[in-house]
Design a protein around this motif. Structure first.
Motif, PDB file in Angstrom:
ATOM      1  N   ARG A 196      30.804 -82.626  46.322  1.00  0.00           N
ATOM      2  CA  ARG A 196      31.465 -81.144  47.239  1.00  0.00           C
ATOM      3  C   ARG A 196      31.837 -81.982  48.813  1.00  0.00           C
ATOM      4  O   ARG A 196      32.061 -81.737  49.853  1.00  0.00           O
ATOM      5  N   THR A 215      30.358 -84.621  55.292  1.00  0.00           N
ATOM      6  CA  THR A 215      29.338 -83.467  54.787  1.00  0.00           C
ATOM      7  C   THR A 215      29.349 -83.365  53.440  1.00  0.00           C
ATOM      8  O   THR A 215      29.936 -83.753  52.321  1.00  0.00           O
ATOM      9  N   THR A 216      28.120 -83.529  53.106  1.00  0.00           N
ATOM     10  CA  THR A 216      28.028 -82.752  51.810  1.00  0.00           C
ATOM     11  C   THR A 216      28.785 -81.233  51.054  1.00  0.00           C
ATOM     12  O   THR A 216      28.932 -81.425  49.438  1.00  0.00           O
ATOM     13  N   GLY A 217      29.044 -80.899  51.929  1.00  0.00           N
ATOM     14  CA  GLY A 217      29.732 -79.115  51.612  1.00  0.00           C
ATOM     15  C   GLY A 217      28.549 -78.335  51.983  1.00  0.00           C
ATOM     16  O   GLY A 217      28.740 -76.764  52.159  1.00  0.00           O
ATOM     17  N   SER A 218      27.033 -78.875  52.454  1.00  0.00           N
ATOM     18  CA  SER A 218      26.644 -77.733  52.730  1.00  0.00           C
ATOM     19  C   SER A 218      25.683 -78.089  53.906  1.00  0.00           C
ATOM     20  O   SER A 218      24.511 -77.675  54.783  1.00  0.00           O
ATOM     21  N   GLY A 219      25.327 -79.521  53.978  1.00  0.00           N
ATOM     22  CA  GLY A 219      25.008 -80.417  55.675  1.00  0.00           C
ATOM     23  C   GLY A 219      25.688 -81.814  55.548  1.00  0.00           C
ATOM     24  O   GLY A 219      26.439 -81.952  55.527  1.00  0.00           O
ATOM     25  N   SER A 237      18.296 -82.568  59.684  1.00  0.00           N
ATOM     26  CA  SER A 237      19.519 -81.669  59.028  1.00  0.00           C
ATOM     27  C   SER A 237      20.420 -81.342  59.639  1.00  0.00           C
ATOM     28  O   SER A 237      19.603 -81.466  60.766  1.00  0.00           O
ATOM     29  N   ARG A 239      24.181 -78.455  59.746  1.00  0.00           N
ATOM     30  CA  ARG A 239      25.599 -77.562  58.927  1.00  0.00           C
ATOM     31  C   ARG A 239      26.798 -78.563  59.427  1.00  0.00           C
ATOM     32  O   ARG A 239      27.833 -78.016  58.735  1.00  0.00           O
ATOM     33  N   SER A 241      29.684 -80.439  59.946  1.00  0.00           N
ATOM     34  CA  SER A 241      30.152 -82.044  59.662  1.00  0.00           C
ATOM     35  C   SER A 241      29.851 -82.950  60.672  1.00  0.00           C
ATOM     36  O   SER A 241      29.981 -82.618  61.830  1.00  0.00           O
ATOM     37  N   GLU A 359      34.776 -75.035  56.882  1.00  0.00           N
ATOM     38  CA  GLU A 359      33.809 -75.044  55.968  1.00  0.00           C
ATOM     39  C   GLU A 359      33.336 -73.710  55.550  1.00  0.00           C
ATOM     40  O   GLU A 359      34.026 -73.049  56.678  1.00  0.00           O
ATOM     41  N   ASP A 360      32.487 -73.841  54.466  1.00  0.00           N
ATOM     42  CA  ASP A 360      32.224 -72.400  53.913  1.00  0.00           C
ATOM     43  C   ASP A 360      31.214 -71.435  55.058  1.00  0.00           C
ATOM     44  O   ASP A 360      30.752 -72.372  55.425  1.00  0.00           O
TER      45      ASP A 360
END
Length: 360
Positions: A196, A215-219, A237, A239, A241, A359-360
């Motif tokens: 993702r 972004t990794t999709g979650s981080g 870490s 969240r 992007s 982003e989700d």
């Protein structure tokens, strides 16, 4: 519409807060392009030409030579700065594309530049990448290769010579992609990014020392190319992007995204707070002369020791959302983005800008 993915996010919605969408460039909100230039220590407004538009990126070759790219309604837009004023330059466009826009631009000379982006092909029913090359006279569409004709968009490009460039992007809704230009063809280079993952910016000092972020999709996602292969690099870490990256000849680098910055000191990435409520873009003249910018016209400057807040000139202060930045030694700095001029919005909620997807 929080959580929506796909080209509609890219077409209509480009400025958002944590809860949803704020503005678009299709006429439902009063948004126009914004640009400013810092010269001899003073910021000045340089009003873009043409119809209401969003300016996503800029590259400068000298104080009197710059390109800016973006989108207006359903069409890509390219503007040129000649030292006095901005002018709209004819841009290739396809009638089958919906919401086509350009997200990144790079140049190595007045006769060599590349712009990248994407759009939704209503005939194919999928997203398609856009690659346009400037030969000193005209902009022409370049085929990125049959394997990449649909299902992907490109978000950023870095040039190192007429026959050396990198472009990054992602599939919709995900899947990081990196392409290398050899002067004739674009070749995909495998990346270790998660399925993702999305790459939103690329920069480097040489074609074999390149950073890409997204972004990794979650981080947050950071990758490095060392001349042999791409590898994912560990970072603090976060969240939000990462939407921009800049590299310096001393081996250091900066990445921007969300509520702060990351700094690479040659060994590791560490989080840095520039004192801004949001950070979308940055540029560096030297390790002791770095600028970062975000929403509400906010700016910050790093002098090698400390970040200090600054303001955009009126009427951009408190209103502009800066999306792209560029600089030229010894002291010229550019910012481009969007400016809300009226209409319905939740401007107090401006938080960040995601290049293509929410982003989700």
């Amino acid at each position: 519409m929080p959580g929506t993915k796909g080209i509609l996010t890219f077409v209509n919605v480009v400025i958002h807060d944590q809860d949803g969408y704020v503005n678009d460039v299709t006429g439902r909100a009063a948004v126009r392009g914004a640009a400013m230039k810092r010269s001899e220590g003073v910021w000045g407004v340089t009003s873009p030409a043409g119809p209401p538009a969003l300016l996503n990126d800029i590259v400068a070759l000298s104080p009197d030579e710059a390109w800016s790219v973006g989108q207006t309604a359903d069409h890509p837009m390219i503007q040129h700065w000649d030292g006095t004023a901005w002018s709209v330059v004819a841009t290739p466009s396809s009638a089958s594309l919906i919401g086509a826009g350009l997200l990144g631009v790079a140049a190595v000379s007045p006769g060599a530049a590349i712009a990248v982006g994407g759009g939704y092909d209503r005939l194919a029913g999928r997203e398609v990448p856009l690659v346009q090359h400037w030969n000193g006279t005209t902009w022409a569409t370049q085929d990125p290769g049959p394997w990449l004709q649909t299902g992907y968009v490109l978000t950023s490009v870095a040039m190192f010579g007429v026959d050396e460039a990198w472009a990054v992007g992602h599939g919709v809704p995900g899947g990081a992609i990196a392409l290398r230009w050899d002067g004739t063809n674009w070749t995909p280079i495998p990346t270790p990014a998660p399925g993702r993952g999305r790459l939103l910016a690329v920069a480097g000092t040489t074609p074999d020392d390149v950073w890409a972020v997204g972004t990794t999709g979650s981080g947050q996602l950071i990758m490095h190319f060392d001349g042999q292969a791409w590898r994912q690099v560990r970072c603090p870490s976060g969240r939000s992007s990462l939407t921009d990256v800049v590299t310096l000849p001393d081996g250091s680098a900066w990445a921007a995204g969300g509520d702060g910055l990351l700094h690479w000191n040659g060994r590791r990435w560490r989080r840095v707070d520039p004192g801004l409520s949001s950070v979308n873009t940055l540029t560096a003249l030297s390790p002791t002369d770095v600028w970062a910018a975000g929403g509400r016209g906010e700016l910050a400057h790093f002098d090698g020791e400390k970040w200090r807040r600054a303001d955009s000139p009126a009427p951009l202060d408190g209103a502009a959302v800066w999306l792209g930045a560029a600089s030229v030694v010894p002291g010229t700095v550019w910012m481009v983005g969007s400016l809300q001029t009226g209409g319905s919005s939740r401007s107090t909620g401006l938080h960040s800008v995601t290049a293509l997807t929410q982003e989700d």
